[in-house]
Design a protein around this motif. Structure first.
Motif, PDB file in Angstrom:
ATOM      1  N   LEU A   5      87.385  -5.806   0.724  1.00 34.03           N
ATOM      2  CA  LEU A   5      86.309  -6.659   1.220  1.00 34.03           C
ATOM      3  C   LEU A   5      85.186  -5.826   1.827  1.00 34.03           C
ATOM      4  CD1 LEU A   5      88.349  -9.462   3.053  1.00 34.03           C
ATOM      5  CD2 LEU A   5      87.112  -9.679   0.880  1.00 34.03           C
ATOM      6  N   PRO A   6      83.955  -6.332   1.807  1.00 32.72           N
ATOM      7  CA  PRO A   6      82.863  -5.610   2.452  1.00 32.72           C
ATOM      8  C   PRO A   6      83.044  -5.587   3.970  1.00 32.72           C
ATOM      9  CG  PRO A   6      82.112  -7.760   1.720  1.00 32.72           C
ATOM     10  CD  PRO A   6      83.488  -7.567   1.149  1.00 32.72           C
ATOM     11  N   GLU A   7      82.413  -4.652   4.610  1.00 35.39           N
ATOM     12  CA  GLU A   7      82.552  -4.472   6.058  1.00 35.39           C
ATOM     13  C   GLU A   7      82.185  -5.740   6.838  1.00 35.39           C
ATOM     14  OE1 GLU A   7      80.967  -1.395   9.543  1.00 35.39           O
ATOM     15  OE2 GLU A   7      80.090  -1.353   7.525  1.00 35.39           O
ATOM     16  N   VAL A   8      81.163  -6.441   6.378  1.00 33.47           N
ATOM     17  CA  VAL A   8      80.721  -7.625   7.112  1.00 33.47           C
ATOM     18  C   VAL A   8      81.827  -8.684   7.171  1.00 33.47           C
ATOM     19  CG1 VAL A   8      79.694  -8.808   5.096  1.00 33.47           C
ATOM     20  CG2 VAL A   8      78.803  -9.271   7.396  1.00 33.47           C
ATOM     21  N   SER A   9      82.678  -8.751   6.149  1.00 36.07           N
ATOM     22  CA  SER A   9      83.779  -9.714   6.139  1.00 36.07           C
ATOM     23  C   SER A   9      84.923  -9.263   7.035  1.00 36.07           C
ATOM     24  CB  SER A   9      84.288  -9.925   4.713  1.00 36.07           C
ATOM     25  OG  SER A   9      83.275 -10.455   3.884  1.00 36.07           O
ATOM     26  N   VAL A  10      85.283  -8.007   6.940  1.00 29.04           N
ATOM     27  CA  VAL A  10      86.407  -7.478   7.713  1.00 29.04           C
ATOM     28  C   VAL A  10      86.140  -7.562   9.215  1.00 29.04           C
ATOM     29  CG1 VAL A  10      87.798  -5.410   8.156  1.00 29.04           C
ATOM     30  CG2 VAL A  10      87.085  -5.953   5.825  1.00 29.04           C
TER      31      VAL A  10
END
Length: 257
Positions: free
Chosen positions: A79-84
């Motif tokens: 997942l992209p950082e913004v999701s994590v």
């Protein structure tokens, strides 16, 4: 992270006053986090639905943000950082308005899971209205609750939904070819660009009326920028173009200063 994820919304969020800035930044990043899960090109649909439903359950107030962090941690390489980092964006929100942001993020996450389950099937105008409400119209509702929290600004809920819906319709037009390549068609059956442009203009016109009712203050300062960019992008698409250049974006934003 705002700069990394949106050139459209970074500028108006960055210009907001303290307190309101953190609330809107939190709201944007929380919703961007779940949007990246819904749109992920490599995750299978069952996993998307599972993650989105778990986020919905964990964000019910009082939200269990530590469990959100733990649940998403195993997917940090996918997942992209913004999701994590969803839990961090939720923590950024001022405590007196966090219930609003978490409630709408949970609601959107649930409805996004529904759309993944349906395979984003859009056949009628009602389907399109449903989809654009799920991913953007309710953002207008949430922002209206944030404006009310901050300084008592009251807005028309129908126009608030149309404001968000119009911005999303512009994105649908702009991403048309890309969506079709991944097997998703957001146009109702029998529609072409002409009909989608008309749909978008109707909603943006209500978005204009929504802005007019804001009558100054930070809410208007925020909303007028994405609305101006949406109109400009729509005019460009109608003329055969697709995406505003960075210079064009900055010129339009500066014209509103």
């Amino acid at each position: 992270m705002l700069k990394k994820t949106s050139r459209t919304f970074f500028i108006p969020i960055d210009r907001l006053v303290p307190g309101l800035k953190e609330a809107v930044a939190s709201a944007y990043l929380c919703m961007r986090a779940i949007d990246e899960i819904e749109d992920h090109e490599e995750l299978d649909d069952e996993l998307k639905i599972q993650l989105l439903r778990q986020i919905r359950d964990l964000l019910v107030v009082p939200a269990d943000l530590e469990s959100v962090k733990a649940m998403l941690a195993p997917y940090q390489d996918r997942l992209p950082e913004v999701s994590v980092r969803l839990h961090e964006w939720a923590m950024l929100c001022p405590a007196t308005v966090s219930e609003v942001v978490l409630r709408y993020t949970a609601k959107m996450s649930d409805q996004m899971a529904d759309w993944v389950k349906r395979g984003w099937s859009i056949r009628t105008v009602e389907d399109l209205d449903g989809y654009t409400y799920s991913v953007a119209g309710m953002v207008g509702e949430m922002l209206s609750e944030i404006w009310l929290w901050f300084d008592g600004t009251k807005t028309d809920p129908v126009k608030a939904v149309a404001f968000g819906r119009g911005l999303q319709a512009v994105n649908i037009l702009r991403n048309r070819e890309e969506d079709l390549k991944r097997g998703v068609d957001f146009y109702p059956e029998g529609w072409g660009n002409k009909e989608m442009i008309q749909y978008t203009r109707r909603n943006l016109a209500l978005g204009d009326a929504y802005n007019e009712e804001l009558r100054g203050g930070p809410a208007l300062e925020f909303c007028k920028i994405p609305l101006k960019l949406a109109h400009a992008t729509l005019n460009l698409i109608a003329a055969g173009g697709n995406k505003l250049t960075r210079q064009a974006v900055l010129k339009l934003v500066n014209s509103l200063s």
